[in-house]
Design a protein around this motif. Sequence first.
Motif, mmCIF file in Angstrom:
data_model
loop_
_atom_site.group_PDB
_atom_site.id
_atom_site.type_symbol
_atom_site.label_atom_id
_atom_site.label_comp_id
_atom_site.label_asym_id
_atom_site.label_seq_id
_atom_site.Cartn_x
_atom_site.Cartn_y
_atom_site.Cartn_z
ATOM 1 N N ASN A 49 0.815 -1.214 0.000
ATOM 2 C CA ASN A 49 0.000 0.000 0.000
ATOM 3 C C ASN A 49 0.852 1.269 0.000
ATOM 4 O OD1 ASN A 49 -1.737 -1.841 2.434
ATOM 5 N ND2 ASN A 49 -2.498 -1.573 0.347
ATOM 6 N N MET A 50 2.127 1.138 0.317
ATOM 7 C CA MET A 50 2.980 2.314 0.457
ATOM 8 C C MET A 50 3.337 2.881 -0.913
ATOM 9 S SD MET A 50 4.276 4.269 2.690
ATOM 10 C CE MET A 50 4.228 5.761 1.700
ATOM 11 N N ASP A 51 2.991 4.147 -1.121
ATOM 12 C CA ASP A 51 3.194 4.800 -2.421
ATOM 13 C C ASP A 51 3.973 6.093 -2.197
ATOM 14 O OD1 ASP A 51 3.026 5.930 -4.942
ATOM 15 O OD2 ASP A 51 0.929 5.377 -5.243
ATOM 16 N N TYR A 52 5.286 5.998 -2.195
ATOM 17 C CA TYR A 52 6.123 7.158 -1.902
ATOM 18 C C TYR A 52 5.945 8.273 -2.938
ATOM 19 C CZ TYR A 52 8.580 4.316 1.552
ATOM 20 O OH TYR A 52 8.890 3.528 2.645
ATOM 21 N N GLN A 53 5.822 7.898 -4.206
ATOM 22 C CA GLN A 53 5.663 8.911 -5.247
ATOM 23 C C GLN A 53 4.409 9.736 -5.019
ATOM 24 O OE1 GLN A 53 6.044 6.488 -8.936
ATOM 25 N NE2 GLN A 53 7.501 8.044 -9.554
ATOM 26 N N PHE A 54 3.319 9.063 -4.675
ATOM 27 C CA PHE A 54 2.086 9.806 -4.462
ATOM 28 C C PHE A 54 2.165 10.659 -3.203
ATOM 29 C CE2 PHE A 54 -2.044 10.210 -2.384
ATOM 30 C CZ PHE A 54 -2.624 11.090 -3.293
ATOM 31 N N VAL A 55 2.743 10.143 -2.132
ATOM 32 C CA VAL A 55 2.872 10.937 -0.910
ATOM 33 C C VAL A 55 3.676 12.203 -1.195
ATOM 34 C CG1 VAL A 55 3.852 11.001 1.416
ATOM 35 C CG2 VAL A 55 2.631 8.969 0.637
ATOM 36 N N LYS A 56 4.751 12.073 -1.957
ATOM 37 C CA LYS A 56 5.556 13.242 -2.305
ATOM 38 C C LYS A 56 4.731 14.224 -3.138
ATOM 39 C CE LYS A 56 9.958 12.852 -2.931
ATOM 40 N NZ LYS A 56 11.331 12.562 -3.433
ATOM 41 N N ARG A 57 3.902 13.712 -4.035
ATOM 42 C CA ARG A 57 3.030 14.569 -4.851
ATOM 43 C C ARG A 57 2.010 15.295 -3.971
ATOM 44 N NH1 ARG A 57 1.544 14.222 -10.311
ATOM 45 N NH2 ARG A 57 3.721 13.565 -10.567
ATOM 46 N N LEU A 58 1.445 14.599 -2.992
ATOM 47 C CA LEU A 58 0.471 15.211 -2.100
ATOM 48 C C LEU A 58 1.117 16.307 -1.256
ATOM 49 C CD1 LEU A 58 -2.355 15.297 -0.839
ATOM 50 C CD2 LEU A 58 -1.620 13.482 0.729
ATOM 51 N N VAL A 59 2.296 16.041 -0.738
ATOM 52 C CA VAL A 59 3.024 17.045 0.040
ATOM 53 C C VAL A 59 3.270 18.280 -0.808
ATOM 54 C CG1 VAL A 59 5.221 17.564 1.175
ATOM 55 C CG2 VAL A 59 4.077 15.375 1.610
ATOM 56 N N TRP A 60 3.646 18.067 -2.067
ATOM 57 C CA TRP A 60 3.897 19.170 -2.998
ATOM 58 C C TRP A 60 2.632 19.971 -3.264
ATOM 59 C CZ3 TRP A 60 2.115 19.764 -8.143
ATOM 60 C CH2 TRP A 60 2.728 20.792 -8.872
ATOM 61 N N LEU A 61 1.524 19.295 -3.511
ATOM 62 C CA LEU A 61 0.258 19.981 -3.763
ATOM 63 C C LEU A 61 -0.157 20.852 -2.585
ATOM 64 C CD1 LEU A 61 -2.054 17.308 -5.454
ATOM 65 C CD2 LEU A 61 -1.421 19.520 -6.420
ATOM 66 N N LEU A 62 -0.127 20.259 -1.394
ATOM 67 C CA LEU A 62 -0.561 20.993 -0.215
ATOM 68 C C LEU A 62 0.347 22.188 0.069
ATOM 69 C CD1 LEU A 62 -1.495 18.025 2.157
ATOM 70 C CD2 LEU A 62 -3.073 19.625 1.064
ATOM 71 N N GLY A 63 1.641 22.012 -0.129
ATOM 72 C CA GLY A 63 2.572 23.097 0.158
ATOM 73 C C GLY A 63 2.542 24.207 -0.872
ATOM 74 N N LYS A 64 2.462 23.840 -2.143
ATOM 75 C CA LYS A 64 2.569 24.830 -3.211
ATOM 76 C C LYS A 64 1.253 25.532 -3.517
ATOM 77 C CE LYS A 64 4.471 25.354 -7.898
ATOM 78 N NZ LYS A 64 5.532 26.306 -7.490
ATOM 79 N N TYR A 65 0.167 24.777 -3.580
ATOM 80 C CA TYR A 65 -1.102 25.350 -4.025
ATOM 81 C C TYR A 65 -2.162 25.467 -2.926
ATOM 82 C CZ TYR A 65 0.893 24.578 -8.638
ATOM 83 O OH TYR A 65 1.711 24.604 -9.743
ATOM 84 N N TYR A 66 -1.985 24.755 -1.829
ATOM 85 C CA TYR A 66 -2.962 24.816 -0.747
ATOM 86 C C TYR A 66 -2.288 25.075 0.595
ATOM 87 C CZ TYR A 66 -6.005 22.658 -4.266
ATOM 88 O OH TYR A 66 -6.723 22.396 -5.409
ATOM 89 N N PRO A 67 -1.440 26.113 0.675
ATOM 90 C CA PRO A 67 -0.769 26.371 1.954
ATOM 91 C C PRO A 67 -1.781 26.725 3.042
ATOM 92 C CG PRO A 67 -0.545 28.262 0.488
ATOM 93 C CD PRO A 67 -1.142 27.157 -0.331
ATOM 94 N N GLU A 68 -1.489 26.231 4.231
ATOM 95 C CA GLU A 68 -2.307 26.534 5.412
ATOM 96 C C GLU A 68 -3.738 26.015 5.298
ATOM 97 O OE1 GLU A 68 -0.976 28.061 8.281
ATOM 98 O OE2 GLU A 68 0.813 27.553 7.146
ATOM 99 N N ARG A 69 -3.974 25.048 4.430
ATOM 100 C CA ARG A 69 -5.286 24.409 4.362
ATOM 101 C C ARG A 69 -5.365 23.178 5.275
ATOM 102 N NH1 ARG A 69 -9.310 27.623 3.214
ATOM 103 N NH2 ARG A 69 -9.767 27.938 0.992
ATOM 104 N N LEU A 70 -4.239 22.591 5.582
ATOM 105 C CA LEU A 70 -4.221 21.417 6.448
ATOM 106 C C LEU A 70 -4.220 21.857 7.902
ATOM 107 C CD1 LEU A 70 -3.969 18.317 6.749
ATOM 108 C CD2 LEU A 70 -1.475 18.636 6.771
ATOM 109 N N GLY A 71 -5.266 21.444 8.627
ATOM 110 C CA GLY A 71 -5.312 21.759 10.048
ATOM 111 C C GLY A 71 -4.665 20.675 10.875
ATOM 112 N N ILE A 72 -4.978 19.416 10.543
ATOM 113 C CA ILE A 72 -4.377 18.273 11.228
ATOM 114 C C ILE A 72 -4.428 17.073 10.297
ATOM 115 C CG2 ILE A 72 -6.539 17.479 12.297
ATOM 116 C CD1 ILE A 72 -4.828 16.787 14.798
ATOM 117 N N CYS A 73 -3.401 16.238 10.398
ATOM 118 C CA CYS A 73 -3.350 14.980 9.653
ATOM 119 C C CYS A 73 -3.219 13.859 10.676
ATOM 120 C CB CYS A 73 -2.163 14.973 8.696
ATOM 121 S SG CYS A 73 -1.950 13.413 7.808
ATOM 122 N N LEU A 74 -4.247 13.018 10.765
ATOM 123 C CA LEU A 74 -4.251 11.918 11.719
ATOM 124 C C LEU A 74 -3.809 10.633 11.030
ATOM 125 C CD1 LEU A 74 -7.647 12.622 13.526
ATOM 126 C CD2 LEU A 74 -5.349 13.292 14.285
#
Length: 235
Positions: free
Chosen positions: A160-185
């Motif tokens: 189930n571990m998908d490093y490429q996608f996790v890196k893509r998600l981190v990039w999306l949230l940081g570049k285009y959706y900054p400060e949208r993440l309140g908490i990640c459980l």
Amino acid sequence: LSSILGKLPGMSSEQISPEAAGKQFENDFQELKERCQPIFAADPSQRFLRGYVTADAAFTAIIKYNKWRKDYNVDNLSTDDPDIMSELAKGTVHILRNRDKKNRPILYVAVRKHLASDRDLDKLTKFTVYMLEQTFKKLNEEIVDTICIVFDLRKFTLANMDYQFVKRLVWLLGKYYPERLGICLIYGAPMVFQGCWAVIRPWLNEVTASKVTFVGTEEQLCQYLNPDCLPPCED
């Protein structure tokens, strides 16, 4: 305010008071709002300024964000797209009806249903943008402007571990959706995930990393949301 303190011209966090840093933020915020007004009906300037610290950096990021939205056709993504429909049918990602204890909408991911070897990264990225946008539509900006993401790692395996996608998600949230993440459980992570987290953690800045919380039991989960709102882990 430490990030803002360090960015004030010629000053360090030891040389300026929190009050002065707050005043600087407000001045930059007003300037950025004025510069962004012709571009957006919904004003993203405050969260971009929090994420990018200075008015110039935030304005440049917003211009790129606006171009990305147009080029990626973000506003027109819908379930009419077969790529989005096929991902929805997998049942991996849900926007829950309930909210967390801080009234944030919850985007839930059943990681056990995702196989890294059986996905198209570009199609999955499109689906992710669609799901993020749908979650943001549940926000009431005047009350809460961040979301809760739950990664359910019960029955997780390395398949189930998908490093490429996790890196893509981190990039999306940081570049285009900054400060949208309140908490990640991260819920129910098995021991094997410790090695995965050791790889992922360096990709996160300190602010984002501070929003990641590991919860192992329903009792711990109760501190953040009602466990009954999560889909059952029956498969």
